[in-house]
Scaffold this motif. Structure first.
Motif, short mmCIF file in Angstrom:
data_model
loop_
_atom_site.label_atom_id
_atom_site.label_comp_id
_atom_site.label_asym_id
_atom_site.label_seq_id
_atom_site.Cartn_x
_atom_site.Cartn_y
_atom_site.Cartn_z
N ASN A 49 -6.90 -2.00 -1.38
CA ASN A 49 -7.47 -1.48 -0.13
C ASN A 49 -7.55 -2.55 0.95
OD1 ASN A 49 -7.94 0.57 -1.95
ND2 ASN A 49 -10.06 0.90 -1.37
N VAL A 50 -7.15 -3.77 0.63
CA VAL A 50 -7.37 -4.93 1.48
C VAL A 50 -6.10 -5.30 2.24
CG1 VAL A 50 -7.96 -7.40 1.43
CG2 VAL A 50 -9.14 -5.80 -0.09
N ILE A 51 -6.28 -5.79 3.48
CA ILE A 51 -5.17 -6.38 4.23
C ILE A 51 -5.29 -7.89 4.12
CG2 ILE A 51 -4.02 -6.61 6.46
CD1 ILE A 51 -3.87 -3.79 5.27
N VAL A 52 -4.20 -8.53 3.71
CA VAL A 52 -4.18 -9.98 3.49
C VAL A 52 -3.38 -10.65 4.59
CG1 VAL A 52 -3.47 -11.84 1.93
CG2 VAL A 52 -4.36 -9.69 0.99
N ILE A 53 -3.96 -11.67 5.22
CA ILE A 53 -3.22 -12.55 6.12
C ILE A 53 -3.24 -13.94 5.51
CG2 ILE A 53 -3.11 -13.58 8.43
CD1 ILE A 53 -4.51 -11.13 9.51
N ARG A 54 -2.07 -14.53 5.32
CA ARG A 54 -2.04 -15.87 4.74
C ARG A 54 -0.98 -16.73 5.40
NH1 ARG A 54 -0.75 -14.59 -1.53
NH2 ARG A 54 -1.25 -16.79 -1.72
N ASP A 55 -1.27 -18.01 5.47
CA ASP A 55 -0.37 -18.97 6.10
C ASP A 55 0.85 -19.20 5.21
OD1 ASP A 55 -0.38 -21.19 8.37
OD2 ASP A 55 0.34 -22.13 6.53
N ILE A 56 2.03 -19.31 5.82
CA ILE A 56 3.26 -19.49 5.04
C ILE A 56 3.29 -20.85 4.36
CG2 ILE A 56 5.78 -19.54 5.14
CD1 ILE A 56 4.62 -16.80 5.69
N GLU A 57 2.98 -21.90 5.09
CA GLU A 57 3.05 -23.25 4.53
C GLU A 57 1.87 -23.55 3.62
OE1 GLU A 57 5.61 -25.15 4.74
OE2 GLU A 57 6.68 -23.81 6.09
N ASN A 58 0.74 -22.94 3.88
CA ASN A 58 -0.46 -23.15 3.07
C ASN A 58 -1.01 -21.80 2.65
OD1 ASN A 58 -2.72 -24.12 1.78
ND2 ASN A 58 -3.84 -24.53 3.69
N PRO A 59 -0.47 -21.19 1.58
CA PRO A 59 -0.86 -19.83 1.19
C PRO A 59 -2.33 -19.68 0.82
CG PRO A 59 1.19 -20.48 0.12
CD PRO A 59 0.62 -21.72 0.75
N ALA A 72 -4.34 0.65 1.11
CA ALA A 72 -3.67 0.33 2.37
C ALA A 72 -2.16 0.44 2.20
CB ALA A 72 -4.06 -1.06 2.84
N ARG A 73 -1.48 0.78 3.30
CA ARG A 73 -0.04 1.02 3.22
C ARG A 73 0.78 0.01 4.02
NH1 ARG A 73 1.50 6.36 1.71
NH2 ARG A 73 1.19 6.38 -0.53
N TYR A 82 -3.22 -11.18 19.01
CA TYR A 82 -4.67 -11.01 19.07
C TYR A 82 -5.19 -9.90 18.16
CZ TYR A 82 -4.43 -13.94 23.26
OH TYR A 82 -4.21 -14.98 24.13
N PHE A 83 -4.30 -8.96 17.79
CA PHE A 83 -4.72 -7.81 17.01
C PHE A 83 -3.81 -7.60 15.81
CE2 PHE A 83 -6.12 -6.90 21.35
CZ PHE A 83 -7.45 -6.58 21.14
N VAL A 84 -4.34 -6.86 14.83
CA VAL A 84 -3.54 -6.35 13.72
C VAL A 84 -3.78 -4.86 13.64
CG1 VAL A 84 -3.23 -6.33 11.21
CG2 VAL A 84 -3.57 -8.50 12.40
N ALA A 85 -2.71 -4.09 13.44
CA ALA A 85 -2.83 -2.66 13.16
C ALA A 85 -2.51 -2.46 11.68
CB ALA A 85 -1.86 -1.87 14.03
N SER A 86 -3.32 -1.64 11.03
CA SER A 86 -3.09 -1.39 9.60
C SER A 86 -3.33 0.08 9.28
CB SER A 86 -4.00 -2.29 8.75
OG SER A 86 -5.36 -2.12 9.07
N THR A 87 -2.66 0.57 8.25
CA THR A 87 -2.76 1.97 7.87
C THR A 87 -3.10 2.08 6.39
OG1 THR A 87 -0.40 2.12 7.30
CG2 THR A 87 -1.01 2.63 9.57
N ASP A 88 -3.51 3.30 6.00
CA ASP A 88 -3.77 3.56 4.58
C ASP A 88 -3.14 4.88 4.17
OD1 ASP A 88 -5.63 5.66 5.26
OD2 ASP A 88 -7.19 4.16 5.52
N GLU A 89 -3.26 5.21 2.89
CA GLU A 89 -2.56 6.37 2.35
C GLU A 89 -3.12 7.69 2.85
OE1 GLU A 89 -2.85 5.92 -1.84
OE2 GLU A 89 -4.99 6.32 -1.93
N GLY A 115 1.23 6.87 6.51
CA GLY A 115 0.99 5.66 7.27
C GLY A 115 1.90 4.54 6.81
N ARG A 116 3.20 4.84 6.65
CA ARG A 116 4.10 3.92 5.95
C ARG A 116 4.60 2.77 6.80
NH1 ARG A 116 5.08 5.18 0.96
NH2 ARG A 116 4.71 7.30 0.20
N ASP A 117 4.57 2.87 8.11
CA ASP A 117 5.09 1.77 8.93
C ASP A 117 4.43 1.80 10.29
OD1 ASP A 117 6.60 -0.47 9.41
OD2 ASP A 117 8.46 0.60 9.83
N ILE A 118 4.45 0.65 10.97
CA ILE A 118 3.76 0.47 12.26
C ILE A 118 4.66 -0.32 13.20
CG2 ILE A 118 1.72 -0.52 13.38
CD1 ILE A 118 0.41 -0.51 10.56
N ALA A 119 4.60 -0.03 14.48
CA ALA A 119 5.32 -0.82 15.49
C ALA A 119 4.47 -0.91 16.75
CB ALA A 119 6.68 -0.20 15.80
#
Length: 611
Positions: A49-59, A72-73, A82-89, A115-119
């Motif tokens: 159910n969680v949205i994860v944001i992680r740094d590429i060089e320092n995971p 979450a989907r 500045y923002f993140v959009a996220s969807t769920d099932e 909610g399979r994709d966002i643009a």
């Protein structure tokens, strides 16, 4: 003296040392979500159910968004960052800020599932997402007001993917299970034309960063390139031998990377259609590639196993890095020194407490579903839903058909390994004693269904809890078998859910579904402390730091530090994981490892400073 005890309690504190995030959600036969920030330096994806944001060089540089109430989907950064959009099932679209509080900007539910994709539009003012509703298959909304500025209604089946031209004119392209690609113009967004050509599901569409072209990939194994403004067909590329699930552009818009069910990723020249390179994976089901992304440091692909593989486009012989994690609720945790082992429906991971996880591959349990893990001096012990107990050498850590294994009856719920490498496995039908990788006893004389077991350090006592409110403590003979006479510990009012001997075996801590913990003197069966009730939900784990102190965790997501003879906690940490902790263990020098419903593994230290 009372003041001295209070001072001592204040000098011990649990502190978070490190977080390893869960892996992206995956579903066989479906494109997964793995996207990047505008600079290509961070990845964002759903895990449970969680949205994860992680740094590429320092995971380990991680941010977790936990406000979705179901699986979450998809997730996507705004071009502004500045923002993140996220969807769920269930079709909710949530737009939230990347400030300290992750403030919710807008929430809508314009489709009822998917909610399979966002643009986003290039100016970060509008968001599109696709799925399936009563009459529509997606929608576009205006960020500031949340009002709808277009609907996706020209498909006949669920919307699978959406892309927006990053500069004016802001054309929107959608794809669907109905084999079609549809182009919209706006805002407000209205149907412009249907683009045909694919003969099976059109799994994903992506625009080039410069907006010159867009690319679609399909279950028909083809890649189609179309003009970014008019949608006119330019060329088709072939080379994959299975469904193509995902595509991503290089930052310069000249190349793409594709991920396929044929267990390969391919690099292509968009202008010529030439196949430039192939990254091939072992031909196993778990290596189906479900998502592609091109970060600032190069291409990456997400497999059905949940592993994210980074590779060099100029040298695809081997990965540059693999990031592993769980995307299902971990069901057990064990350790050997500073090395940790966890398991879930998605398999087994071995963790370096500093570097992260490595997946254990090979021919192990059926469907990779492992319910319990333990560690002997030489082997990893895994118990699967298939009723197999497998011993895998620690110096190899790859499942093999030749690994020693025994069969048990019932569903495993607990594994304990003694100092003498004797393995005790409890199921809902019996407790099995395994010596030298052979079952020497099937103990089914409890008269109840075992739910948890613990064995003392001397290996001469075992405590067995069950659905009843009693803990049975049995002696263990020199042959390591459980003796039939038991001491009954009766004080709990609800089902017992956690049991643990102190390191010297003199004390036993037990927890129940009614939030209470009792501490027992094993020698005479009397209570040392009763009704320790600072949890707000079932106590599911207890682990001792030393002979005087233990920690507990449970479904309230708290970790609490106790002194064995005190009714009040020394320190407690709340919201350690999303929703709940699933398992916890003490390891190394005063360290705690916990896993939870956010699929993350967290390392905690017990410090002697004031909280």
């Amino acid at each position: 003296k009372k003041k001295q005890n209070i001072k001592k309690r204040q000098q011990m504190a649990i502190k978070l040392a490190k977080t390893f995030a869960g892996a992206p959600n995956v579903e066989r036969g479906r494109t997964a979500s793995l996207t990047t920030d505008p600079e290509g330096k961070k990845m964002v994806y759903p895990s449970g159910n969680v949205i994860v944001i992680r740094d590429i060089e320092n995971p380990e540089d991680i941010l977790l968004y936990t406000d979705h109430t179901c699986k979450a989907r998809a997730a996507q950064f705004s071009p502004s960052g500045y923002f993140v959009a996220s969807t769920d099932e269930q079709g909710h679209l949530r737009i939230w800020g990347l400030n300290d509080d992750l403030t919710l900007k807008k929430e809508v539910q314009l489709v009822t599932q998917g909610g399979r994709d966002i643009a986003w539009t290039g100016d970060s003012k509008r968001v599109m997402y696709v799925g399936k509703g009563a009459k529509v298959f997606g929608a576009a909304i205006f960020l500031e007001t949340g009002t709808q500025v277009g609907s996706i209604s020209n498909h006949s089946e669920e919307g699978l993917s959406v892309a927006c031209r990053p500069e004016r004119p802001y054309k929107v392209i959608t794809t669907s299970e109905d084999f079609t690609t549809v182009q919209y113009k706006g805002p407000p967004y209205k149907f412009e034309k249907t683009i045909e050509g694919h003969t099976k599901y059109v799994n994903q569409v992506r625009y080039a960063p410069d907006g010159s072209v867009f690319v679609t990939v399909s279950s028909d194994k083809t890649i189609r390139v179309c003009d970014g403004k008019e949608g006119t067909f330019i060329r088709e590329m072939k080379g994959h031998k299975g469904t193509i699930y995902s595509v991503a552009f290089s930052p310069d818009s000249k190349k793409i990377v594709t991920s396929s069910a044929d267990k390969t990723c391919k690099i292509w020249n968009v202008e010529t259609g030439e196949e430039l390179a192939t990254m091939a994976f072992e031909k196993t089901v778990e290596n189906m590639q479900l998502a592609a992304q091109w970060f600032a440091n190069g291409p990456a692909s997400l497999a059905l196993s949940g592993d994210i593989t980074f590779f060099d486009e100029n040298n695809t012989e081997k990965p540059t890095r693999v990031i592993s994690g769980h995307n299902e609720l971990p069901s057990s945790i064990a350790h050997k020194g500073d090395q940790l082992f966890t398991c879930s429906k998605d398999g087994v991971l071995v963790w370096d407490a500093e570097k992260g996880a490595t997946r254990i591959h090979g021919k192990g349990h059926e469907n990779n579903h492992v319910t319990s893990v333990g560690v002997t001096s030489s082997d990893l012990v895994t118990v699967g839903l298939d009723g197999q107990v497998i011993f895998t050498p620690l110096d190899r850590l790859t499942f093999d058909k030749a690994d020693p294994r025994v069969s048990i009856k019932g569903e495993s719920n607990s594994v304990v390994v003694t100092n003498k490498d004797v393995v005790y496995v409890s199921t809902n039908r019996a407790v099995y004693v395994i010596v030298n990788k052979q079952i020497v006893q099937e103990f089914d004389s409890c008269g109840f269904e075992p739910t948890q077991i613990t064995v003392n350090s001397d290996g001469n006592r075992i405590a067995i809890a069950g659905h009843r409110r009693i803990v049975h403590v049995y002696g263990i003979g020199d042959d390591h078998q459980i003796q039939k006479e038991a001491t009954k510990l009766e004080e709990h009012l609800k089902q017992i859910t956690a049991v643990a001997f102190s390191p010297d075996g003199s004390k036993l801590a037990t927890g129940d579904k009614d939030r209470e913990i009792n501490v027992w003197d094993v020698a005479n069966g009397s209570t040392i402390a009763t009704s320790l009730s600072f949890h707000s939900a079932s106590v599911d784990n207890i682990s001792w730091l030393d002979n005087d102190h233990f920690v507990s965790s449970g479904q309230d997501a708290k970790i609490i530090l106790w002194k064995h003879d005190s009714k009040f906690p020394i320190h407690k940490v709340e919201e350690t994981h999303y929703l709940q902790n699933s398992f916890m263990t003490v390891f190394g020098e005063g360290k705690i490892a916990s896993v939870g419903a956010d699929n993350a593994l967290k390392i905690w230290s017990v410090d002697t400073e004031k909280p």
